[in-house]
Design a protein around this motif. Structure first.
Motif, mmCIF file in Angstrom:
data_model
loop_
_atom_site.group_PDB
_atom_site.id
_atom_site.type_symbol
_atom_site.label_atom_id
_atom_site.label_comp_id
_atom_site.label_asym_id
_atom_site.label_seq_id
_atom_site.Cartn_x
_atom_site.Cartn_y
_atom_site.Cartn_z
ATOM 1 N N VAL A 186 3.584 7.671 -5.074
ATOM 2 C CA VAL A 186 2.719 6.628 -5.628
ATOM 3 C C VAL A 186 3.268 5.295 -5.143
ATOM 4 O O VAL A 186 4.371 4.891 -5.537
ATOM 5 C CB VAL A 186 2.674 6.669 -7.167
ATOM 6 C CG1 VAL A 186 1.715 5.601 -7.683
ATOM 7 C CG2 VAL A 186 2.245 8.048 -7.655
ATOM 8 N N ILE A 192 -3.279 11.981 -10.537
ATOM 9 C CA ILE A 192 -4.078 10.846 -10.066
ATOM 10 C C ILE A 192 -5.065 10.407 -11.151
ATOM 11 O O ILE A 192 -5.261 9.196 -11.356
ATOM 12 C CB ILE A 192 -4.806 11.208 -8.762
ATOM 13 C CG1 ILE A 192 -3.799 11.254 -7.605
ATOM 14 C CG2 ILE A 192 -5.922 10.197 -8.449
ATOM 15 C CD1 ILE A 192 -4.363 11.742 -6.293
ATOM 16 N N ILE A 199 -6.700 7.089 -3.313
ATOM 17 C CA ILE A 199 -6.155 8.216 -2.554
ATOM 18 C C ILE A 199 -5.990 7.834 -1.088
ATOM 19 O O ILE A 199 -6.916 7.326 -0.450
ATOM 20 C CB ILE A 199 -7.084 9.440 -2.677
ATOM 21 C CG1 ILE A 199 -7.112 9.949 -4.127
ATOM 22 C CG2 ILE A 199 -6.647 10.542 -1.720
ATOM 23 C CD1 ILE A 199 -8.220 10.941 -4.396
ATOM 24 N N TYR A 237 -0.891 8.278 -3.239
ATOM 25 C CA TYR A 237 -1.859 7.473 -3.991
ATOM 26 C C TYR A 237 -1.301 6.057 -4.074
ATOM 27 O O TYR A 237 -0.111 5.863 -4.378
ATOM 28 C CB TYR A 237 -2.063 8.029 -5.404
ATOM 29 C CG TYR A 237 -3.105 7.264 -6.192
ATOM 30 C CD1 TYR A 237 -4.439 7.634 -6.135
ATOM 31 C CD2 TYR A 237 -2.757 6.159 -6.957
ATOM 32 C CE1 TYR A 237 -5.409 6.920 -6.829
ATOM 33 C CE2 TYR A 237 -3.715 5.436 -7.654
ATOM 34 C CZ TYR A 237 -5.036 5.825 -7.588
ATOM 35 O OH TYR A 237 -5.978 5.109 -8.269
#
Length: 265
Positions: free
Chosen positions: A65, A10, A30, A99
């Motif tokens: 992601v 991240i 997040i 994320y």
């Protein structure tokens, strides 16, 4: 070989795509975090749907992601009667972090706007001074100059047929030489892009009155769809992660992405 945990990855994404630049209304960042979990596999996607969540479980990934945030607005309950609740429960049960890089990625140098501009082979690609969420580029002289022909060219390059049909608003014979790009939904930037010297805006989710206003102002808008202009996120983010993580982490893009619309011909 370097070992990475979720928090490490991240931080790498944040360096490439800073959260601080996101729009005020956005929720990039997040969504679900198991920060100390070791990362062996990452999945990139446009949207975390139930199908994508199951795909992540089956593939054994530790981090998703996504472009669009899983959590948008207040979440008052997480129930298995609700599809969003089922997604969150599935991911937490399997300790999969999420994320999201939404408008932060839209503004990134290697974001969707750049990808689309390069697919269209535009030149002198840059962000106009009036907004950092769009990009502008020149249409080479050997490419179609009539609006109607350029719209067909956009459809071919973005491979939208069968998914998002391309439509345009404006005089079909209008000559276009400079294009503005705002992937997803960005027709509200038409006026700014016209002032920046653009002849046409390429975006998605164009509403009737926005199209009508553009025609009245002798501007042009090409609507290539929300999905049609943003479906490049998984590949673009995958390239960014591979450049940073090398061979230390396996990175895959979702094979379950699907436009929710079906075209009627």
């Amino acid at each position: 070989m370097i070992d990475y945990n979720v928090s490490d990855v991240i931080e790498i994404i944040r360096r490439e795509v800073p959260e601080a630049v996101q729009e005020e209304w956005d929720n990039s960042g997040i969504q679900i975090l198991f920060g100390n979990s070791k990362v062996n596999k990452i999945l990139t996607c446009l949207d975390v749907t139930e199908a994508v969540a199951r795909e992540a479980v089956d593939a054994g990934v530790q981090l998703i992601v996504s472009h669009h945030p899983v959590l948008f607005g207040g979440v008052k309950s997480i129930e298995d009667r609700d599809f969003k609740g089922r997604i969150i429960q599935t991911l937490i049960k399997n300790e999969i972090s999420v994320y999201s890089a939404h408008t932060s990625f839209d503004k990134a140098e290697k974001g969707n706007n750049r990808v689309v501009a390069e697919l269209l082979q535009l030149t002198d690609i840059h962000c106009p001074e009036s907004t950092d969420i769009c990009m502008v580029g020149n249409i080479p002289v050997d490419m179609p100059a009539r609006l109607a022909d350029f719209a067909e060219y956009v459809s071919q390059k973005l491979e939208t047929k069968g998914e998002d049909s391309v439509r345009f608003a404006g005089n079909p014979d209008k000559l276009v030489r400079t294009a503005g790009i705002c992937t997803g939904s960005g027709s509200e930037f038409a006026g700014l892009l016209k002032e920046a010297g653009c002849h046409v805006l390429i975006t998605g989710d164009v509403r009737y009155h926005e199209a009508l206003d553009a025609v009245s102002e002798d501007f042009a808008i090409i609507d290539a769809g929300h999905f049609g202009t943003e479906r490049f996120f998984p590949g673009a983010m995958m390239r960014i992660l591979r450049e940073q993580l090398r061979d230390c982490v396996e990175i895959i893009s979702s094979q379950k992405e699907k436009n929710p619309f079906t075209q009627v011909y």
